[in-house]
Design a protein around this motif. Sequence first.
Motif, PDB file in Angstrom:
ATOM      1  N   PHE B  92       0.847  -1.192   0.000  1.00 20.55           N
ATOM      2  CA  PHE B  92       0.000   0.000   0.000  1.00 20.55           C
ATOM      3  C   PHE B  92       0.881   1.241   0.000  1.00 20.55           C
ATOM      4  CE2 PHE B  92      -2.498  -3.305   2.319  1.00 20.55           C
ATOM      5  CZ  PHE B  92      -3.352  -3.579   1.257  1.00 20.55           C
ATOM      6  N   MET B  95       0.867   3.816   2.943  1.00 23.67           N
ATOM      7  CA  MET B  95       1.151   3.381   4.313  1.00 23.67           C
ATOM      8  C   MET B  95       2.646   3.153   4.472  1.00 23.67           C
ATOM      9  SD  MET B  95      -1.781   0.528   4.965  1.00 23.67           S
ATOM     10  CE  MET B  95      -3.503   0.808   4.586  1.00 23.67           C
ATOM     11  N   SER B  96       3.141   3.332   5.700  1.00 26.07           N
ATOM     12  CA  SER B  96       4.552   3.062   5.972  1.00 26.07           C
ATOM     13  C   SER B  96       4.777   1.548   5.927  1.00 26.07           C
ATOM     14  CB  SER B  96       4.917   3.600   7.355  1.00 26.07           C
ATOM     15  OG  SER B  96       4.264   2.820   8.327  1.00 26.07           O
ATOM     16  N   GLU B  99       3.028  -0.041   8.813  1.00 26.88           N
ATOM     17  CA  GLU B  99       1.571  -0.132   8.612  1.00 26.88           C
ATOM     18  C   GLU B  99       1.225  -1.210   7.596  1.00 26.88           C
ATOM     19  OE1 GLU B  99      -0.098   4.363   9.348  1.00 26.88           O
ATOM     20  OE2 GLU B  99       1.230   4.048   7.644  1.00 26.88           O
ATOM     21  N   VAL B 103      -1.103  -4.723   8.527  1.00 31.15           N
ATOM     22  CA  VAL B 103      -2.458  -4.486   8.036  1.00 31.15           C
ATOM     23  C   VAL B 103      -3.415  -5.599   8.463  1.00 31.15           C
ATOM     24  CG1 VAL B 103      -2.136  -5.411   5.699  1.00 31.15           C
ATOM     25  CG2 VAL B 103      -3.749  -3.577   6.064  1.00 31.15           C
ATOM     26  N   ASP B 106      -4.001  -5.576  12.261  1.00 31.33           N
ATOM     27  CA  ASP B 106      -4.894  -4.465  12.573  1.00 31.33           C
ATOM     28  C   ASP B 106      -6.347  -4.859  12.304  1.00 31.33           C
ATOM     29  OD1 ASP B 106      -5.448  -1.838  13.391  1.00 31.33           O
ATOM     30  OD2 ASP B 106      -5.604  -1.193  11.301  1.00 31.33           O
ATOM     31  N   ARG B 152       4.644  -8.958   5.521  1.00 29.93           N
ATOM     32  CA  ARG B 152       3.213  -8.666   5.632  1.00 29.93           C
ATOM     33  C   ARG B 152       2.390  -9.958   5.593  1.00 29.93           C
ATOM     34  NH1 ARG B 152       0.196  -5.013   1.178  1.00 29.93           N
ATOM     35  NH2 ARG B 152       0.487  -6.901  -0.058  1.00 29.93           N
TER      36      ARG B 152
END
Lengths: 514, 263
Positions: B92, B95-96, B99, B103, B106, B152
């Motif tokens: 993304f 986003m950092s 982040e 994801v 979250d 991720r």
Amino acid sequence: MDERLHAAWRVLPEYLSQHVLLCAAALALALALCLPLTLLALRRPRWAGPLVAVASLVQTIPGLALMALFYPILLAFSALTTAAFGRGVPALGFLPALLALTLYAMLPILRNAIAGLRGVDADVVEAARGVGMTERQILMRVQAPLSAPVVMAGVRTAAVWTIGAATLATPVGQTTLGNYIFSGLQTENWVAVIFGCVTSALVAIIADLSLGAVEQGVALRERKRIFAGVILIIAGVAAALLANFSGGARTYVIGAKNFSEQFILAEAITRRIEGQGATARIQQGLGSAIVYRALAGNDLDVYVDYAGTLWTNVLGRTDTPPHDEMIADLGRALMARDGVRVLGALGFENAYALAMKPERAAALGVKTIADLARVAPQLTLGADLEFLERPEWATLRNTYGLAFKATRSFNPTFVYRALASGEVDVISAFSSDGRIAAEKLVLLADPKGAIPAYDALVLLSPKRRDDPVLDRALKPLIGAITPDAMRAANYASDRDADKQTPAQAAETLLAPIR
Amino acid sequence: MTSEMIGFRDVSLAYPGGVRALDGVSASIEKGAFVALVGGSGSGKTSLLKTINRLIEPTSGEVVFDGAPVAAQDAPVLRRRVGYVFQGLGLFPHMSVAENICVTPDLLDWSKVDMAARVSELLTLVDLPQEVASRAPSALSGGQRQRVALARALAARPPVMLMDEPFGALDPVTRDGLMRACRALHDALGLTTIMVTHDMQEALLSADRILVLAHGRLVADGTPAEFLRDDAAPEVAALIDVPRRQSARIQDLMRGQGPVAHG
């Protein structure tokens, strides 16, 4: 300070706050409408094309025409709601302006929102789905932030367009910064015109900068910028709301058409009402067809109209009875049909007339309209924007067999310029116009009596027809304004040098009246 | 038989117009396996991978995930239990790195503290310096971005990793390093991994089992050792031929022999 600038400053809080509120409401409504439409276009891509096409089509209608179109639509809608719920909707003022501007603002918002959301990288959207986001989360967390700069650019464009186009709401009866421009154009008060242009441009620039800050903040993910922009916008709208509602209750609304005499009379009526301790505001620059309907619909409380106009345009009569009979008939007919009361005649006429430069008339041997018919095929007629459409012109033309080489339409003020410069040979004029005497024009006689009486009449709305304040304030005006006084007042505000504002001219006009 | 993690039961996928992207694929993948899905472009390997987490719905047949048909599971909930490394990465951009990595945690409502600790742990695991956490993906090199995508996919501790040509765009050295890191993570974390690749050599070197797809059909299924046997099926032999010849030549070169044409 220059009196014209001073006059402009005095009404700035009202004009500016109304302008800002109108634009803010239109943009907010456009955003609210575009949100579901954009989502629809995103979920059902086949709808996107038709949606944008319809919005583009709306955009091709000129702004002024779009507002004008809403007047009859709302009038019909109002008749429907009155029949169904016993309550009408206002067809004039805020509502038509709001609807037209909202439609106008939708194209840039919709187009950019759809393009922005579609422009988000398909791989990124698939990844969002793949990590376990729901469709709503994909929209809120990925598609919305990634398309925000493009969407915001659309909102900015819409804001700048709306703020500019809002000046066109004046003729449909909504007060905006356009009031400066429209009235300034009529009275050749260029200070007012420039003032209106500059203020509306400033509003547009400030709105654009604020939204630009939000756009950059969103693109760079800097909350500070977003807050700064949002706070600036909220502050502007809040200030406008405050200015608008702290202005106190404005009890009476006075209508005025789009020429100097109407502005002066509206100012005079305002002063008389204020003399009774009440407050009043002027709704000016209204089209001649709109103004009567607005009064009959109680959107206006009082205005001055002319017997012949009411007779032919409002009642649709084509006969020309003797003067006194016509005035009496008119009063009865308006009351019976619309509940509108004719308070009385002010004492002067403002009839349509044909005027020429004296040396040209003498050279052609023209003294009457009958003489004119003879030489008309060699001449060009200059008329104001309405004249050629009016039944009086048709009557005049048929009665005398007038056939000009050409006819041209102008803004009322420019008709005289065109005659002076020789662009046209004959013009349509108003008999009370100060410029006729000032420029020593000859009015052509009407031996066949084709032009009806044009006494200036004070009309009261159905709601206010028995209002004691209006009665006390306006009765003394009946029969008190002589043709010479009106001509002098008109000339004072129309002349090029040492020009008076309509307010000043109204003071002079009222001076002899107790 | 060890317990099944993912099962394909006669899975077919037909597009309107009659093109069959998948044609009756059946296979069972046990827990802990590292499986390579091999095939040329248009063979249906990516489509098959995407049926596992319902990014693609088969037109007939059934996909089973951890004992239950995927069609009966809520798609977003299912996807949060499956790590996925996309071919185009799909990081993304707004986003950092931190982040991006967090994801899925979250979405699962992990606490901020747990997420911060997980980012730190994962950066170490995929061999990235801690300071990249606050950077934007666009500020990283290609290899670093691949590692972020891997981190991720691992973030929510999924039992299954799906990788779609994960290291396609990298230079051979970086690619080899990442491949070995992947295999090591698979073993250390006890994952079940399915990797799509068009590169038979990569499949042979990293996977326990290789499934070969052609025109939407499963044409071969076996271990690297079985694939390299001389009595392998003709489709397999054709696929194996290139890596086999290349490695023989390299061995010849290493033994000091000059370039010789192999027949």
